[in-house]
Enzyme design. Structure first.
Site, PDB file in Angstrom:
ATOM      1  N   GLY A  37       0.858  -1.196   0.000  1.00 50.33           N
ATOM      2  CA  GLY A  37       0.000   0.000   0.000  1.00 50.33           C
ATOM      3  C   GLY A  37       0.888   1.237   0.000  1.00 50.33           C
ATOM      4  N   TYR A  46     -15.263   0.852   8.395  1.00 57.16           N
ATOM      5  CA  TYR A  46     -13.827   1.031   8.593  1.00 57.16           C
ATOM      6  C   TYR A  46     -13.459   0.828  10.067  1.00 57.16           C
ATOM      7  CZ  TYR A  46      -9.438   3.804   8.694  1.00 57.16           C
ATOM      8  OH  TYR A  46      -8.153   4.256   8.864  1.00 57.16           O
TER       9      TYR A  46
HETATM   10  C1  AKB Z   1     -10.094   8.583   7.991  1.00 54.22           C
HETATM   11  O1  AKB Z   1     -10.530   9.743   8.103  1.00 54.22           O
HETATM   12  O2  AKB Z   1     -10.781   7.629   7.614  1.00 54.22           O
HETATM   13  C2  AKB Z   1      -8.671   8.323   8.367  1.00 54.22           C
HETATM   14  C3  AKB Z   1      -8.532   7.863   9.786  1.00 54.22           C
HETATM   15  C4  AKB Z   1      -8.786   8.801  10.889  1.00 54.22           C
HETATM   16  O3  AKB Z   1      -8.227   6.728  10.020  1.00 54.22           O
HETATM   17  N1  AKB Z   1      -7.870   9.476   8.146  1.00 54.22           N
END
Ligand code: AKB
Length: 329
Positions: A20, A154
């Protein structure tokens, strides 16, 4: 005697793979690692067919983090000792493509953890994020150990990844190390798909047009960090002794906390005519679920972490260095 010296030299020269590498963190991390460990010893790998200009200073390998067999073969055949696994979909992009985000963020990690479990890799760095926290987490000076109920794909993938890293360390002795990065601010390579990206976009727009429309509201305080600090933290954690690294899930890292309004004021000190307005979109809900500020005393105690760049220093460097021609490309 000569043989012994050769052997010792070879032993000292570790081979590092950054997967990456073309992303925002990868680009600067590869350059910092090459300066430290030698250009030929740090291989940049990414799904892109060719290295970006910034990475042409050393070896490059096209590698898809999801192509398990290829990743395994490359690491084993090239006797890679350390892997930095950065390939991931960030918070905003992941919400648009949850299935792929989960696949990319988790499967690549298992491939690398298993290679380490089998003895092919000696050390792993895997990035976590402030996204592991959620709306039920205490928002100010968020502690290392606290309620964690992330509401984004995420965040869920990063929290699950943390648990797996700790599990592989406890069960199999895998030397895996991790940081919960705040939003990262840099000018070498653009960020892509994060909720904290406004804090980079703002500099390009301030220089280009003197105005910016923020996708977060004026009072959205979030933890951020200038990239040079983040890279130094990453290398310091990787260079710490095994005994110093007491947390094998992921370390909190505080950085500097500010709102879009505070950042705009800091920019106006250099560009008095700069204006900002606000049009919050779906990323506002993500920002609202994350901490305002972080307690990183565990990192300070365990491996002596100390921040260098404050808001004023970061703003000055960014305004001096952002290259607005990057936006046109
Ligand atoms: C995001 O905004 O998704 C990233 C993080 C804070 O992991 N920059």
């Amino acid at each position: 005697m000569i043989h012994l010296n050769l052997y010792n030299n070879r032993k000292r020269m570790k081979k590092i793979l950054v997967i990456g590498a073309c992303g925002q963190i990868g680009t600067e991390l590869v350059l910092a690692l090459r300066t430290r460990f030698g250009q030929d010893n740090v291989v940049a790998a990414d799904v892109k067919p060719e290295a970006t200009d910034a990475l042409k200073s050393g070896p490059y390998k096209q590698l898809d983090a999801l192509d398990k067999e290829n990743v395994r073969a490359y690491i084993i055949d090239n006797q890679i000792n350390e892997v930095y696994l950065l390939a991931a979909l960030l918070s905003a992009t992941a919400e648009k493509n949850p299935d792929f985000a989960w696949k990319l963020n988790m499967e690549g990690l298992f491939t690398i953890l298993d290679l380490a479990k089998e003895g092919h890799i000696q050390k792993i760095f895997w990035p976590s994020s402030i996204a592991v926290f959620g709306p039920t987490t205490p928002r100010d000076l968020t502690p290392q150990y606290t309620v964690m109920e992330p509401t984004t794909v995420y965040g869920i993938s990063k929290q699950a990844g943390e648990r797996w890293c700790e599990y592989y360390y406890n069960k199999f002795g895998v030397d895996v190390r991790s940081i919960r990065y705040p939003g990262l601010i840099s000018y070498t390579s653009l960020p892509g798909g994060g909720t904290t990206d406004y804090a980079v976009d703002i500099f390009y727009n301030a220089k280009k047009s003197g105005k910016y429309t923020s996708f977060l509201n004026s009072e959205s305080a979030l933890p951020m960090m200038y990239m040079e600090d983040a890279i130094r933290a990453t290398i310091e954690l990787m260079e710490a002794t095994k005994e110093e690294v007491k947390i094998r899930s992921s370390y909190n890292l505080a950085g500097i906390s500010f709102t879009p309004a505070t950042l705009a004021e800091a920019i106006q000190k250099h560009l008095p005519d700069f204006t900002i307005d606000y049009a919050p979109d779906f990323r506002q809900a993500i920002a609202d679920s994350w901490p305002n500020s972080i307690d990183d005393s565990a990192a300070a105690n365990d491996w002596h972490w100390k921040l260098k760049f404050d808001l004023e220093a970061m703003v000055k460097i960014m305004l001096e260095n952002v290259d607005i021609s990057k936006l046109e490309n």
